[in-house]
Design a protein around this motif. Structure first.
Motif, PDB file in Angstrom:
ATOM      1  N   GLY A   7      71.608  68.678  -6.227  1.00  0.00           N
ATOM      2  CA  GLY A   7      72.457  67.566  -5.459  1.00  0.00           C
ATOM      3  C   GLY A   7      72.377  67.929  -3.568  1.00  0.00           C
ATOM      4  O   GLY A   7      71.800  66.703  -3.481  1.00  0.00           O
ATOM      5  N   ARG A   8      71.230  68.547  -3.691  1.00  0.00           N
ATOM      6  CA  ARG A   8      71.011  68.576  -2.262  1.00  0.00           C
ATOM      7  C   ARG A   8      69.968  68.848  -1.794  1.00  0.00           C
ATOM      8  O   ARG A   8      69.550  68.406  -0.874  1.00  0.00           O
ATOM      9  CB  ARG A   8      72.004  70.123  -1.467  1.00  0.00           C
ATOM     10  CG  ARG A   8      73.459  70.439  -1.038  1.00  0.00           C
ATOM     11  CD  ARG A   8      74.290  71.659  -0.132  1.00  0.00           C
ATOM     12  NE  ARG A   8      75.041  71.168   0.620  1.00  0.00           N
ATOM     13  CZ  ARG A   8      74.837  71.237   1.593  1.00  0.00           C
ATOM     14  NH1 ARG A   8      73.728  71.213   1.735  1.00  0.00           N
ATOM     15  NH2 ARG A   8      76.106  70.994   2.608  1.00  0.00           N
ATOM     16  N   VAL A 158      78.611  58.783  -3.618  1.00  0.00           N
ATOM     17  CA  VAL A 158      79.364  59.131  -4.245  1.00  0.00           C
ATOM     18  C   VAL A 158      78.256  59.310  -5.192  1.00  0.00           C
ATOM     19  O   VAL A 158      78.490  60.263  -6.250  1.00  0.00           O
ATOM     20  CB  VAL A 158      80.605  58.139  -5.365  1.00  0.00           C
ATOM     21  CG1 VAL A 158      80.925  58.192  -5.928  1.00  0.00           C
ATOM     22  CG2 VAL A 158      80.930  58.126  -3.805  1.00  0.00           C
ATOM     23  N   ARG A 159      77.668  58.731  -5.822  1.00  0.00           N
ATOM     24  CA  ARG A 159      76.384  58.898  -7.078  1.00  0.00           C
ATOM     25  C   ARG A 159      75.961  60.515  -7.218  1.00  0.00           C
ATOM     26  O   ARG A 159      75.634  60.497  -7.914  1.00  0.00           O
ATOM     27  CB  ARG A 159      75.800  57.558  -6.752  1.00  0.00           C
ATOM     28  CG  ARG A 159      75.461  56.942  -8.296  1.00  0.00           C
ATOM     29  CD  ARG A 159      74.848  55.958  -8.661  1.00  0.00           C
ATOM     30  NE  ARG A 159      74.339  55.411  -9.781  1.00  0.00           N
ATOM     31  CZ  ARG A 159      73.448  55.701 -10.000  1.00  0.00           C
ATOM     32  NH1 ARG A 159      72.466  55.058  -9.459  1.00  0.00           N
ATOM     33  NH2 ARG A 159      72.700  55.370 -11.363  1.00  0.00           N
ATOM     34  N   ASP A 160      75.536  60.402  -5.704  1.00  0.00           N
ATOM     35  CA  ASP A 160      74.762  61.308  -5.032  1.00  0.00           C
ATOM     36  C   ASP A 160      73.322  62.289  -6.378  1.00  0.00           C
ATOM     37  O   ASP A 160      73.539  62.763  -7.336  1.00  0.00           O
ATOM     38  CB  ASP A 160      75.757  62.985  -4.897  1.00  0.00           C
ATOM     39  CG  ASP A 160      75.197  64.168  -5.165  1.00  0.00           C
ATOM     40  OD1 ASP A 160      74.087  64.289  -3.772  1.00  0.00           O
ATOM     41  OD2 ASP A 160      76.027  65.165  -5.383  1.00  0.00           O
ATOM     42  N   ARG A 161      72.757  61.375  -6.042  1.00  0.00           N
ATOM     43  CA  ARG A 161      70.871  61.626  -6.711  1.00  0.00           C
ATOM     44  C   ARG A 161      69.846  61.410  -6.360  1.00  0.00           C
ATOM     45  O   ARG A 161      70.339  61.717  -4.697  1.00  0.00           O
ATOM     46  CB  ARG A 161      70.552  59.863  -7.476  1.00  0.00           C
ATOM     47  CG  ARG A 161      71.972  59.884  -8.675  1.00  0.00           C
ATOM     48  CD  ARG A 161      71.414  59.644  -9.844  1.00  0.00           C
ATOM     49  NE  ARG A 161      72.603  59.111 -10.876  1.00  0.00           N
ATOM     50  CZ  ARG A 161      71.964  58.497 -12.043  1.00  0.00           C
ATOM     51  NH1 ARG A 161      71.365  58.401 -12.751  1.00  0.00           N
ATOM     52  NH2 ARG A 161      73.147  58.346 -12.640  1.00  0.00           N
ATOM     53  N   PRO A 162      69.237  62.523  -6.056  1.00  0.00           N
ATOM     54  CA  PRO A 162      68.296  63.237  -5.240  1.00  0.00           C
ATOM     55  C   PRO A 162      66.953  61.869  -5.508  1.00  0.00           C
ATOM     56  O   PRO A 162      66.266  63.333  -4.137  1.00  0.00           O
ATOM     57  CB  PRO A 162      67.847  64.583  -6.399  1.00  0.00           C
ATOM     58  CG  PRO A 162      67.822  63.743  -7.676  1.00  0.00           C
ATOM     59  CD  PRO A 162      68.951  63.159  -8.169  1.00  0.00           C
ATOM     60  N   GLU A 191      72.388  65.568   5.279  1.00  0.00           N
ATOM     61  CA  GLU A 191      73.461  66.096   5.040  1.00  0.00           C
ATOM     62  C   GLU A 191      73.394  66.616   3.343  1.00  0.00           C
ATOM     63  O   GLU A 191      73.163  67.411   2.631  1.00  0.00           O
ATOM     64  CB  GLU A 191      75.022  65.566   5.149  1.00  0.00           C
ATOM     65  CG  GLU A 191      75.870  65.300   4.325  1.00  0.00           C
ATOM     66  CD  GLU A 191      76.907  64.074   4.355  1.00  0.00           C
ATOM     67  OE1 GLU A 191      77.118  63.574   3.602  1.00  0.00           O
ATOM     68  OE2 GLU A 191      76.943  64.096   5.515  1.00  0.00           O
ATOM     69  N   ARG A 192      72.496  65.351   2.639  1.00  0.00           N
ATOM     70  CA  ARG A 192      72.317  65.641   1.287  1.00  0.00           C
ATOM     71  C   ARG A 192      70.718  66.309   1.242  1.00  0.00           C
ATOM     72  O   ARG A 192      70.366  66.386   0.469  1.00  0.00           O
ATOM     73  CB  ARG A 192      72.283  64.054   0.733  1.00  0.00           C
ATOM     74  CG  ARG A 192      73.627  64.168   0.562  1.00  0.00           C
ATOM     75  CD  ARG A 192      74.666  65.002  -0.142  1.00  0.00           C
ATOM     76  NE  ARG A 192      76.183  64.917   0.158  1.00  0.00           N
ATOM     77  CZ  ARG A 192      76.764  63.255  -0.762  1.00  0.00           C
ATOM     78  NH1 ARG A 192      75.544  63.244  -1.679  1.00  0.00           N
ATOM     79  NH2 ARG A 192      78.028  63.495  -0.587  1.00  0.00           N
TER      80      ARG A 192
ATOM     81  N   ARG B  14      83.976  68.629   0.918  1.00  0.00           N
ATOM     82  CA  ARG B  14      84.181  67.831  -0.495  1.00  0.00           C
ATOM     83  C   ARG B  14      83.375  67.771  -0.907  1.00  0.00           C
ATOM     84  O   ARG B  14      83.158  67.000  -1.832  1.00  0.00           O
ATOM     85  CB  ARG B  14      85.558  67.521  -0.274  1.00  0.00           C
ATOM     86  CG  ARG B  14      85.703  66.650   0.251  1.00  0.00           C
ATOM     87  CD  ARG B  14      87.278  65.589   0.085  1.00  0.00           C
ATOM     88  NE  ARG B  14      87.120  64.919   1.631  1.00  0.00           N
ATOM     89  CZ  ARG B  14      88.386  64.434   2.128  1.00  0.00           C
ATOM     90  NH1 ARG B  14      89.478  64.642   1.170  1.00  0.00           N
ATOM     91  NH2 ARG B  14      88.307  63.392   2.716  1.00  0.00           N
ATOM     92  N   LEU B  15      82.448  66.248   0.381  1.00  0.00           N
ATOM     93  CA  LEU B  15      81.706  65.926  -0.123  1.00  0.00           C
ATOM     94  C   LEU B  15      80.748  66.351  -1.043  1.00  0.00           C
ATOM     95  O   LEU B  15      80.067  66.030  -1.969  1.00  0.00           O
ATOM     96  CB  LEU B  15      80.674  64.444   1.104  1.00  0.00           C
ATOM     97  CG  LEU B  15      81.240  63.491   1.336  1.00  0.00           C
ATOM     98  CD1 LEU B  15      81.395  62.671   2.920  1.00  0.00           C
ATOM     99  CD2 LEU B  15      81.416  62.592   0.338  1.00  0.00           C
ATOM    100  N   ALA B  16      80.146  67.666  -0.219  1.00  0.00           N
ATOM    101  CA  ALA B  16      78.840  68.079  -0.909  1.00  0.00           C
ATOM    102  C   ALA B  16      79.394  69.461  -1.626  1.00  0.00           C
ATOM    103  O   ALA B  16      78.588  69.068  -2.900  1.00  0.00           O
ATOM    104  CB  ALA B  16      78.577  69.422   0.537  1.00  0.00           C
ATOM    105  N   ASP B  17      80.878  68.939  -2.444  1.00  0.00           N
ATOM    106  CA  ASP B  17      81.413  69.652  -3.811  1.00  0.00           C
ATOM    107  C   ASP B  17      80.890  68.608  -4.503  1.00  0.00           C
ATOM    108  O   ASP B  17      81.211  69.322  -5.626  1.00  0.00           O
ATOM    109  CB  ASP B  17      82.584  70.027  -3.100  1.00  0.00           C
ATOM    110  CG  ASP B  17      82.952  71.189  -2.399  1.00  0.00           C
ATOM    111  OD1 ASP B  17      83.730  71.948  -2.304  1.00  0.00           O
ATOM    112  OD2 ASP B  17      81.321  71.856  -2.699  1.00  0.00           O
ATOM    113  N   THR B  18      81.282  67.345  -4.409  1.00  0.00           N
ATOM    114  CA  THR B  18      81.459  66.244  -5.354  1.00  0.00           C
ATOM    115  C   THR B  18      79.758  66.778  -6.525  1.00  0.00           C
ATOM    116  O   THR B  18      80.360  66.705  -7.667  1.00  0.00           O
ATOM    117  CB  THR B  18      81.192  64.642  -4.714  1.00  0.00           C
ATOM    118  OG1 THR B  18      80.689  64.875  -4.069  1.00  0.00           O
ATOM    119  CG2 THR B  18      82.006  64.507  -4.166  1.00  0.00           C
TER     120      THR B  18
END
Lengths: 260, 572
Positions: A7-8, A158-162, A191-192, B14-18
């Protein structure tokens, strides 16, 4: 945290000899370009040069006539938009007008809004992160234009796509608000680490957050390069013409200001 | 909110954990095609089209079978009587059109010259009422006012010096048609006048243009452009009018094709003649609708209440009083039958009527059939709307396919086949297979549903298309489809337009006398059918009471539809 890394880490995006046309008699577009993983690339170019079309091809709203769209090395040319590892923020209509902020964000986690307690906690956290705490129950019409785009970005979190596609999302915001939003995008990116493709008309936007520039002209990729080179005056002639004569001075002054 | 929360400082963990708890970054390719959601919509549209085709096609089959069965009989029906019927049909429609449209031009202009006066909104609202009123209710109101025993009979007798004969026949038909179509035309012309940009009026007042040049240079060009459309629409409505001619027309001298069909089937039982009359009616309406579409007319008419923009003009006193007189006359003409309906209705023994088993049964039957009909109408409209949108989205820039045309303009063409015609076709077909009257409920529900569909479409389609415009990409992006999409996205944005369409369709179906006149019997009676029966047996007070009930229910439904539509416009 084991697969949290996926995710990151942003995925590279590549348009491999993609050709596209909106119909018979329409000018064909041809893209052959790669976007570096985990970096922000500004996509610029005159109106009608194909910026939004490029994003729509990556998102899956348009299907290439020939060639392939590759994300993370996998060919997604035939995949549905929702099945692709991308999130997109449009210029407008990012929210459902009849759903609350919370619900609009929640759709990023479950398209049928079946949310677990953990999901709800994540949503609340993400809303706090983007400065929307306390506005969970509001409807989009009770928010300012900037806040609405902030909700859209919260859903991206929230969706967290690359891969994140931004199609001029801040074009209708005032200068100060736009700077805030750009900072938010930069913060989310830091962050991501997702790959960001950012269509914009504003050179300052690109200068502020982008590492790379892809310059489109007349349906093809006219130039690619590092943002700092482009704005230092090393960009192609067409790019300098596009951002305007004498812009080079303004650019160096602005960059100087930003670095102080 | 504020810039303070935007710092790039370490994010809450926790955001990174999601991502780890919800590894939802779906595998990039799933191999399945991308257009499944739209396939559902197109399939729904095809089913709706098939159902409509079955209904209309079945009617045609009935006509053709009957015609082939008794070809010489159908040919023999071309007699002088038939020619007289055709001539009368055209003649009354032409006269009704002239009498409605020409005065409407001036009334509309008068209303547009005075954008603000007390009661203007009320007048416009009142002019919308005939659209909601069942024809049989209006016919009774007109008889109560101008009939031989009407409220004005004494006055007319005194003025004429002899007994007032009442207004049966051509005069009655004309009065009723003008009652319906004058207000409609006024509203349509007013709408046209209000498309004149405010800048033109500013310019006119700056140049000092008086009433006459303003009419010639500004108003008349707009009215002239709207004229063929309005006149065509009114002509179309008058040519297919059934209830008015049935109740107010007198005998063979004042009969139209539609009433001729009814009489051939219900009284003379002459199927061959019915076939000939029906085919003539179809040919006639087809020619008129074709001419109308050539003129670019929307055959469905409009239910929107025009709003008056600010005007920059001064009207002198003579013109003001002339306009006032004109508006007052039109108002009296339209309000008269409505008032008569109310007064006559209140004069009936409402308590006894309400207690009558037949009345209760008819009310219940009407309510159930109209409810089902409205439901079906809305479902058909929604299916066609969704299919059309999905087809348009899939197609992008290319030319539209035949199927898309069918879901689009095709739906409006059901107006070519009036309810009586569909009813007659099925009547002829089904009589070979048993009891025609047993099928009455099915016929009333389906035919009225299809007839209300063009109106329902007008409420549903713009809302659906606008919602789709906003939501389509978002839904595709987030993977919202199927049931979740219906529940979360489509239903909330379509609830109100669907309710509007439903209420309007229900009012139309509730007041219809066309199909039930053919299929009705003692065992299946609706309110309009019962009303007609009471009229026929000269129980006028009963009829008046029922008319009041029916009129009020239809009015309430249409007002509800209007209100829902307005709230909708505000919400968006």
């Amino acid at each position: 945290m084991s697969d949290g890394a996926t995710g990151r880490k942003g995925a590279p995006v590549r348009l491999d000899k993609v050709s596209f046309s909106y119909g018979e008699g329409e000018a064909p577009l041809a893209f052959d370009v790669a976007f570096a993983a985990a970096e922000i690339t500004a996509i610029m170019g005159p109106s009608g040069s194909g910026k939004s079309t490029l994003l729509n091809l990556v998102a899956g709203f348009e299907t290439p006539r020939s060639g392939h769209v590759l994300i993370g090395g996998a060919d997604v040319s035939a995949a549905r938009p929702a099945a692709r590892p991308v999130s997109m923020v449009f210029q407008e209509n990012n929210l459902f007008a009849h759903l609350s902020v919370e619900q609009n964000v929640g759709l990023g986690r479950s398209p049928s809004l079946r949310l677990t307690e953990a999901d709800r906690a994540d949503i609340a956290g993400a809303l706090a992160r983007t400065g929307l705490a306390g506005k969970e129950k509001r409807l989009p019409r009770e928010l300012s234009g900037g806040e609405r785009q902030r909700v859209a970005l919260t859903r991206v979190l929230v969706r967290d796509r690359p891969v994140l596609l931004l199609d001029e999302p801040f074009a209708s915001l005032g200068p100060a608000l736009r700077d805030d939003m750009l900072d938010l995008v930069a913060a989310v990116h830091a962050e991501r680490g997702m790959t960001v493709l950012f269509v914009t008309h504003q050179p300052e936007d690109a200068r502020r957050i982008a590492q790379n520039v892809v310059f489109l002209d007349d349906g093809i990729v006219a130039a690619t390069g590092k943002a700092k080179d482009f704005f230092a005056g090393a960009g192609p002639q067409a790019f300098r013409r596009y951002i305007g004569a004498g812009a080079g001075d303004a650019v160096s002054r602005d960059i100087a200001r930003k670095r102080t | 909110m504020g810039a303070a929360t935007l710092s790039t400082a370490s994010p809450p963990p926790r955001l990174a954990d999601t991502a780890s708890r919800h590894p939802r970054s779906d595998p990039p390719h799933k191999g399945e095609g991308g257009r499944r959601a739209s396939d559902h919509r197109i399939a729904a549209g095809i089913i709706a089209l098939a159902a409509i085709t079955l209904l209309i096609g079945g009617a045609f089959a009935g006509l053709l079978v009957e015609g082939a069965h008794d070809f010489s009989g159908a040919l023999a029906a071309f007699d002088p009587y038939l020619l007289r019927v055709v001539r009368f049909t055209l003649w009354q429609a032409a006269l009704s059109t002239l009498l409605s449209v020409i005065p409407a031009l001036f009334v509309a202009r008068a209303l547009s010259r005075h954008p603000r006066f007390l009661g203007r909104a009320f007048i416009l609202q009142l002019f919308a009422v005939p659209l909601a009123l069942p024809a049989i209710v209006a016919a009774l109101g007109i008889l109560a006012l101008y009939g031989r025993a009407g409220y004005f009979a004494g006055l007319f007798s005194a003025a004429g010096g002899q007994g007032w004969p009442g207004i049966y026949g051509l005069s009655g038909i004309l009065v009723a048609h003008v009652f319906f179509n004058l207000p409609l035309s006024v509203r349509l012309f007013l709408e046209a006048l209000q498309t004149i940009p405010a800048d033109q009026w500013r310019l006119a007042s700056q140049l000092g243009m008086g009433a006459r040049p303003a009419f010639r240079l500004i108003e008349w060009p707009t009215l002239r452009a709207a004229f063929p459309g309005v006149a065509g629409l009114v002509f179309m409505l008058c040519i297919t009018s059934f209830t008015i001619v049935l109740t107010l027309g007198g005998g063979p001298a004042a009969t139209t094709l539609e009433v001729g069909i009814y009489q051939a089937l219900r009284f003379d039982f002459d199927p061959a003649r019915a076939v000939t009359l029906t085919l003539l009616q179809i040919a006639l309406t087809f020619v008129v609708v074709l001419a109308l579409t050539r003129l670019g007319v929307n055959v469905v008419g409009d239910t929107n209440l025009p709003v008056a923009p600010r005007r920059y003009l001064s009207v002198n006193r003579t013109e003001t009083s002339l306009n006032a007189a004109l508006i007052a006359l039109a108002l009296l003409f339209v309000a008269g039958p409505m008032a008569a309906t109310v007064i006559a209705g209140l004069g009936a023994d409402l308590g006894r009527l309400a207690g009558e088993a037949t009345v209760r049964q008819a009310t219940l039957t009407s309510a159930v059939l109209a409810f089902l009909s409205a439901l079906l109408s809305v479902m058909l409209s929604l299916a066609l709307t969704m299919a059309r949108r999905a087809l348009a989205l899939n197609r992008r820039a290319g030319p539209s396919t035949l199927l898309e045309h069918a879901t689009d303009t095709g739906a409006g063409f059901v107006l070519v086949v009036p309810p009586i015609v569909v009813g007659a076709g099925w009547f002829l077909l089904l009589r070979h297979f048993g009891d025609v009257f047993a099928i009455a409920p099915v016929m009333v529900v389906t035919v009225n549903a299809v007839m209300a569909m063009p109106f329902a479409l007008r409420a549903v389609r713009p809302a659906y298309d606008a919602a789709s415009e906003r939501h389509e990409r978002l839904c595709a992006q987030l993977g919202i489809s199927g049931w979740a999409r219906l529940r979360l996205v489509d239903w909330p944005s379509l609830r109100r337009p669907l309710a509007t369409a439903f209420a309007f369709a229900m009012a139309l179906s509730l007041g219809d006398l066309g199909v039930i006149a053919l299929f009705g019997s003692d065992s299946v009676q609706t309110l309009p059918y019962l009303l007609l029966a009471r009229m026929g047996s000269y129980r006028t007070a009963d009829a008046a009471g029922l008319a009041l009930l029916l009129g009020l229910v239809c009015l309430a439904l249409v007002l509800a539809a209007d209100r829902l539509g307005k709230e909708m416009a505000r919400d968006v």
